[in-house]
Design an enzyme around this catalytic site. Structure first.
Site, PDB file in Angstrom:
ATOM      1  N   PHE A 145       0.278  -1.303   0.029  1.00 11.63           N
ATOM      2  CA  PHE A 145      -0.033   0.200  -0.294  1.00 11.63           C
ATOM      3  C   PHE A 145       0.798   1.196   0.111  1.00 11.63           C
ATOM      4  O   PHE A 145       0.277   2.391   0.695  1.00 11.63           O
ATOM      5  CB  PHE A 145      -0.885  -0.360   1.641  1.00 11.63           C
ATOM      6  CG  PHE A 145      -2.059  -1.621   1.198  1.00 11.63           C
ATOM      7  CD1 PHE A 145      -2.856  -1.460  -0.152  1.00 11.63           C
ATOM      8  CD2 PHE A 145      -1.781  -2.110   1.555  1.00 11.63           C
ATOM      9  CE1 PHE A 145      -4.009  -2.432   0.280  1.00 11.63           C
ATOM     10  CE2 PHE A 145      -2.686  -2.986   1.993  1.00 11.63           C
ATOM     11  CZ  PHE A 145      -3.686  -3.475   0.898  1.00 11.63           C
ATOM     12  N   LEU A 146       2.166   1.544  -0.595  1.00 10.91           N
ATOM     13  CA  LEU A 146       2.624   2.177  -0.346  1.00 10.91           C
ATOM     14  C   LEU A 146       3.572   3.104  -1.188  1.00 10.91           C
ATOM     15  O   LEU A 146       3.618   2.922  -2.557  1.00 10.91           O
ATOM     16  CB  LEU A 146       4.405   1.601   0.048  1.00 10.91           C
ATOM     17  CG  LEU A 146       4.431   1.292   1.329  1.00 10.91           C
ATOM     18  CD1 LEU A 146       5.866   1.194   2.019  1.00 10.91           C
ATOM     19  CD2 LEU A 146       4.213   2.334   2.312  1.00 10.91           C
ATOM     20  N   HIS A 147       2.214   3.616  -1.722  1.00 11.62           N
ATOM     21  CA  HIS A 147       1.400   4.374  -3.520  1.00 11.62           C
ATOM     22  C   HIS A 147       1.638   6.335  -3.086  1.00 11.62           C
ATOM     23  O   HIS A 147       0.533   6.025  -2.414  1.00 11.62           O
ATOM     24  CB  HIS A 147       0.462   3.499  -4.617  1.00 11.62           C
ATOM     25  CG  HIS A 147       0.576   1.667  -4.536  1.00 11.62           C
ATOM     26  ND1 HIS A 147       0.873   1.550  -5.167  1.00 11.62           N
ATOM     27  CD2 HIS A 147       0.046   1.360  -3.273  1.00 11.62           C
ATOM     28  CE1 HIS A 147       1.111   0.020  -4.849  1.00 11.62           C
ATOM     29  NE2 HIS A 147       0.474  -0.227  -3.674  1.00 11.62           N
ATOM     30  N   GLY A 187       0.617   9.808  -4.350  1.00  7.63           N
ATOM     31  CA  GLY A 187      -1.257  10.405  -4.892  1.00  7.63           C
ATOM     32  C   GLY A 187      -1.345  11.287  -4.264  1.00  7.63           C
ATOM     33  O   GLY A 187      -0.605  11.765  -3.354  1.00  7.63           O
ATOM     34  N   GLY A 243      -8.761   8.901   0.980  1.00 12.47           N
ATOM     35  CA  GLY A 243     -10.493   9.370   0.794  1.00 12.47           C
ATOM     36  C   GLY A 243     -11.303   8.519   1.185  1.00 12.47           C
ATOM     37  O   GLY A 243     -10.734   7.604   1.445  1.00 12.47           O
ATOM     38  N   CYS A 302     -14.549   5.782   5.259  1.00 21.77           N
ATOM     39  CA  CYS A 302     -13.848   5.749   6.196  1.00 21.77           C
ATOM     40  C   CYS A 302     -12.187   5.760   7.203  1.00 21.77           C
ATOM     41  O   CYS A 302     -12.976   6.521   8.649  1.00 21.77           O
ATOM     42  CB  CYS A 302     -13.577   3.552   6.454  1.00 21.77           C
ATOM     43  SG  CYS A 302     -14.486   2.806   5.591  1.00 21.77           S
ATOM     44  N   LYS A 315     -11.117   5.941  -5.249  1.00 20.58           N
ATOM     45  CA  LYS A 315     -10.565   5.070  -5.662  1.00 20.58           C
ATOM     46  C   LYS A 315     -11.027   4.051  -6.441  1.00 20.58           C
ATOM     47  O   LYS A 315     -12.422   4.727  -7.593  1.00 20.58           O
ATOM     48  CB  LYS A 315     -10.321   4.181  -4.893  1.00 20.58           C
ATOM     49  CG  LYS A 315     -11.333   3.299  -3.944  1.00 20.58           C
ATOM     50  CD  LYS A 315     -10.990   1.910  -3.082  1.00 20.58           C
ATOM     51  CE  LYS A 315     -12.084   1.079  -2.886  1.00 20.58           C
ATOM     52  NZ  LYS A 315     -11.864   0.324  -2.237  1.00 20.58           N
ATOM     53  N   ARG A 320     -16.689  10.292  -1.598  1.00 22.44           N
ATOM     54  CA  ARG A 320     -16.829  10.670  -0.712  1.00 22.44           C
ATOM     55  C   ARG A 320     -15.394  11.078  -0.005  1.00 22.44           C
ATOM     56  O   ARG A 320     -14.674  10.168   0.019  1.00 22.44           O
ATOM     57  CB  ARG A 320     -17.360   9.876   0.617  1.00 22.44           C
ATOM     58  CG  ARG A 320     -18.887  10.215   1.146  1.00 22.44           C
ATOM     59  CD  ARG A 320     -19.244   8.611   1.649  1.00 22.44           C
ATOM     60  NE  ARG A 320     -19.362   7.697   1.444  1.00 22.44           N
ATOM     61  CZ  ARG A 320     -19.676   6.731   1.421  1.00 22.44           C
ATOM     62  NH1 ARG A 320     -20.714   6.778   2.538  1.00 22.44           N
ATOM     63  NH2 ARG A 320     -19.416   4.885   1.312  1.00 22.44           N
TER      64      ARG A 320
END
Length: 200
Positions: free
Chosen positions: A19-21, A23, A27, A30, A90, A97
């Site tokens: 998950f190291l992307h 950007g 958002g 949650c 995403k 949201r």
């Protein structure tokens, strides 16, 4: 280079590389809600949650930084046409949201930029929050006559665009890849000025 930093961090198995992307910020329904709720609970009990507070502030700063990146490159936004690709927070959802696209577009519109936008599924929802945007039928219609194109959501549809066609359709040559899904040199070779995230 943010990708080299992420690769190094990912070698630590406690972190991993999934998950190291880079950007324009996180958002959705949650994480923003939960982090803000934790901060409110902590405040009510007079406790400081430094890491969570820093994460929230970093996310807010990242969105502003993306708007500033576009502003710095174009110098004057008034009257410029900016094509936005991706509105949802995403890919594969219509959820807007806390989507980074919303504050970025609002920032650009405050300076009288003309916004054309396309998203495969979330334009109906976005139109309620962003009524001044021209919603288009596909990526190529979106970039027609644009001074700049900005990729905000990494839909698979946007990963293999016909860059030659896009260059011919656009008036300008600014290419903002806020998800780093393109090879910078490949984009430059097509005649664009490329701007990514964390790539120097």
């Amino acid at each position: 280079d943010v990708h080299m930093v992420a690769k190094g961090m990912g070698l630590d198995q406690r972190i991993g590389s999934k998950f190291l992307h880079p950007g324009p910020g996180y958002g959705g329904s949650c994480l923003p809600k939960d982090t803000n709720a934790l901060l409110k609970i902590a405040e009510d009990h007079n406790i400081k949650l430094g890491i969570i507070d820093a994460a929230v502030r970093a996310n807010e700063n990242q969105r502003r930084h993306m708007s500033q990146k576009i502003r710095n490159a174009l110098a004057i936004l008034k009257g410029k046409t900016i094509a936005i690709l991706g509105l949802s927070f995403k890919p594969n959802t219509d959820d807007i949201r806390e989507a980074p696209a919303i504050p970025i577009i609002k920032d650009l519109m405050k300076e009288k930029a003309n916004i054309r936008a396309y998203d495969p599924v979330s334009m109906k929802e976005a139109a309620i929050m962003l009524p001044g945007v021209k919603y288009c039928e596909d990526p190529y219609n979106t970039v027609q006559g644009a001074d700049a194109v900005v990729i905000i959501t990494e839909w698979n549809l946007f990963r293999n665009l016909d860059l030659d066609r896009i260059r011919k359709l656009m008036k300008g040559d600014y290419f903002f890849d806020l998800r780093n899904i393109y090879d910078p040199q490949k984009v430059r070779d097509k005649g664009f000025r490329y701007f990514g995230v964390g790539r120097g």
